[in-house]
Design a protein around this motif. Sequence first.
Motif, PDB file in Angstrom:
ATOM      1  N   UNK A 362       0.790  -1.224   0.000  1.00 14.83           N
ATOM      2  CA  UNK A 362       0.000   0.000   0.000  1.00 14.83           C
ATOM      3  C   UNK A 362       0.823   1.276   0.000  1.00 14.83           C
ATOM      4  N   UNK A 363       2.122   1.138   0.237  1.00 13.20           N
ATOM      5  CA  UNK A 363       2.993   2.323   0.226  1.00 13.20           C
ATOM      6  C   UNK A 363       3.550   2.612  -1.160  1.00 13.20           C
ATOM      7  N   UNK A 364       3.320   1.692  -2.100  1.00 10.28           N
ATOM      8  CA  UNK A 364       3.912   1.842  -3.435  1.00 10.28           C
ATOM      9  C   UNK A 364       3.004   2.695  -4.325  1.00 10.28           C
ATOM     10  N   UNK A 365       3.506   3.815  -4.750  1.00 12.36           N
ATOM     11  CA  UNK A 365       2.688   4.730  -5.557  1.00 12.36           C
ATOM     12  C   UNK A 365       3.180   4.869  -6.995  1.00 12.36           C
ATOM     13  N   UNK A 366       4.357   4.332  -7.298  1.00 14.04           N
ATOM     14  CA  UNK A 366       4.881   4.523  -8.653  1.00 14.04           C
ATOM     15  C   UNK A 366       5.876   3.407  -8.983  1.00 14.04           C
ATOM     16  N   UNK A 367       5.352   2.206  -9.207  1.00 14.52           N
ATOM     17  CA  UNK A 367       6.208   1.072  -9.541  1.00 14.52           C
ATOM     18  C   UNK A 367       6.508   1.109 -11.041  1.00 14.52           C
ATOM     19  N   UNK A 368       7.777   1.268 -11.363  1.00 13.82           N
ATOM     20  CA  UNK A 368       8.203   1.394 -12.757  1.00 13.82           C
ATOM     21  C   UNK A 368       8.781   0.068 -13.231  1.00 13.82           C
ATOM     22  N   UNK A 369       8.119  -0.567 -14.196  1.00 16.04           N
ATOM     23  CA  UNK A 369       8.594  -1.839 -14.742  1.00 16.04           C
ATOM     24  C   UNK A 369       9.291  -1.636 -16.084  1.00 16.04           C
ATOM     25  N   UNK A 370       9.743  -0.427 -16.324  1.00 18.63           N
ATOM     26  CA  UNK A 370      10.438  -0.076 -17.575  1.00 18.63           C
ATOM     27  C   UNK A 370       9.573  -0.357 -18.799  1.00 18.63           C
ATOM     28  N   UNK A 371       8.286  -0.148 -18.658  1.00 22.14           N
ATOM     29  CA  UNK A 371       7.391  -0.246 -19.801  1.00 22.14           C
ATOM     30  C   UNK A 371       6.825  -1.631 -20.058  1.00 22.14           C
ATOM     31  N   UNK A 372       7.170  -2.622 -19.230  1.00 24.18           N
ATOM     32  CA  UNK A 372       6.533  -3.933 -19.417  1.00 24.18           C
ATOM     33  C   UNK A 372       5.028  -3.798 -19.199  1.00 24.18           C
ATOM     34  N   UNK A 373       4.648  -3.015 -18.182  1.00 23.59           N
ATOM     35  CA  UNK A 373       3.272  -2.544 -18.033  1.00 23.59           C
ATOM     36  C   UNK A 373       3.357  -1.067 -17.676  1.00 23.59           C
ATOM     37  N   UNK A 374       2.232  -0.392 -17.654  1.00 25.49           N
ATOM     38  CA  UNK A 374       2.219   1.020 -17.289  1.00 25.49           C
ATOM     39  C   UNK A 374       2.615   1.175 -15.815  1.00 25.49           C
ATOM     40  N   UNK A 375       2.978   2.380 -15.414  1.00 22.59           N
ATOM     41  CA  UNK A 375       3.377   2.641 -14.035  1.00 22.59           C
ATOM     42  C   UNK A 375       2.232   2.278 -13.087  1.00 22.59           C
ATOM     43  N   UNK A 376       2.574   1.642 -11.969  1.00 16.65           N
ATOM     44  CA  UNK A 376       1.574   1.060 -11.069  1.00 16.65           C
ATOM     45  C   UNK A 376       1.501   1.832  -9.756  1.00 16.65           C
ATOM     46  N   UNK A 377       0.276   2.104  -9.317  1.00 21.00           N
ATOM     47  CA  UNK A 377       0.027   2.826  -8.065  1.00 21.00           C
ATOM     48  C   UNK A 377      -0.911   1.983  -7.203  1.00 21.00           C
ATOM     49  N   UNK A 378      -0.412   1.507  -6.057  1.00 21.34           N
ATOM     50  CA  UNK A 378      -1.199   0.628  -5.194  1.00 21.34           C
ATOM     51  C   UNK A 378      -1.762   1.352  -3.975  1.00 21.34           C
TER      52      UNK A 378
END
Length: 424
Positions: A362-378
């Motif tokens: 729940x603390x993750x607001x901008x998980x960057x997978x280098x474009x494998x998927x869009x930026x993730x905000x949990x």
Amino acid sequence: MIAARRAGRSALIAGVLTSTLVLAACGSTADTSGGTEGAGGVATDFGVTDTTITLGIMGDTSGVFKNLGAGLNAGNQLWADDVNAAGGICGRQIEIETVDHGYKADVAKTLYPQLEPNVLGMVQLLGSPVLAALEPNLIEDNMLAAPASWSSEVLDNPGIMMIGTTYDLEIVNGLAYLQQQGLLADGDTIGHIYIDGEYGGNGLKGSKYYAEQHGITINEAKVTSTDNDLTGIVTGMRGAGVKLIVLTTTPGQTASALAANQALGLNVPVLGNNPTFDPALLQTPAAGALGNLYVSASNAPFSSSNPKAVEVTTAYKEAYPDLPRNAGITTGYTEGLVWQNVLEAACEAGDLTRAGVKTALGTLTSVDTEGLVDVLDYSSPGAPPTRGVYIAQVDANAEGGLTEVAPLFTSPEAESYKAPFQQG
């Protein structure tokens, strides 16, 4: 029936939360999670030793999604190998325990108790019916799981770590793309063939939302996962004058629908979401009919030129030269990358217990997978962590059978869509 199950699950979630709060009021941080102090002063409970972190896979390598499942498993393992080669996480190596449920919920119910005590969480749990069957167990065991199923109907469970966007939004974005290409117009009639259950139903929810925005009529047809011949359904849709068909089906059913679309002279565009296509279909009698299929999915297709996707697929071809090449590989690797972010955050907080990793998510607001998927905000409970998709089209000459025709994008309709449990 679904509503009753939801109500029961919500009650169970509330019960678990209540228990957690009671514990929090009575003890220390370590006591709160039920963990003990391990190496590095980090609290641990299930699946974590001083040298290893063990995650589980409940996958499908023998059922209707066996090729996708093999790709997902390989992607998970490639990620673990990369992490371990770089020194691990929190001073520990990643280990993965795998079971094969064959896309059968009853088998999964039998296997889960054997796997659960050994793992911190699930790096992959494949299948909407399997997830539905195991949800009470996941909640009771405080388990964080990355489902290889993408229904927004499960986002009321804070232990679900959605990787990418959800089926409903895949369809919303896919229809928007096809309308942008002039293949669909306001006021048209479309068909939607869907498997009875959360996978199909959630995709249909996306179609209905888009239809409401554009005055589109939907000709619906519900099937079971074991229905193999969709010719009669497509015949009926031809009679209804559909301009496009949407599928939330198995790959085998996709082949049947596309073959009928061509054989009946209908030849309308067909939109599927990420589980509908398997490159093995290009080796079937339906191969010549697949060109009308567009796939809307969170992950880049296997043939993507995205640098990170190329890195992952190149490593896959070297490590698994004989396994199928499909989007499962990058999806599985992405599942691992998100888990990596969770584990690093939990380690930083000194809590690698099951409760600790759920808090870390729940603390993750901008998980960057280098474009494998869009930026993730949990950080938004009940909301999909992203709304972006790639659009690909079947191409027999492309590795993995799909060519990217639209890069990551989010349509205005997807931006305005409110998921079932989205707050605010």
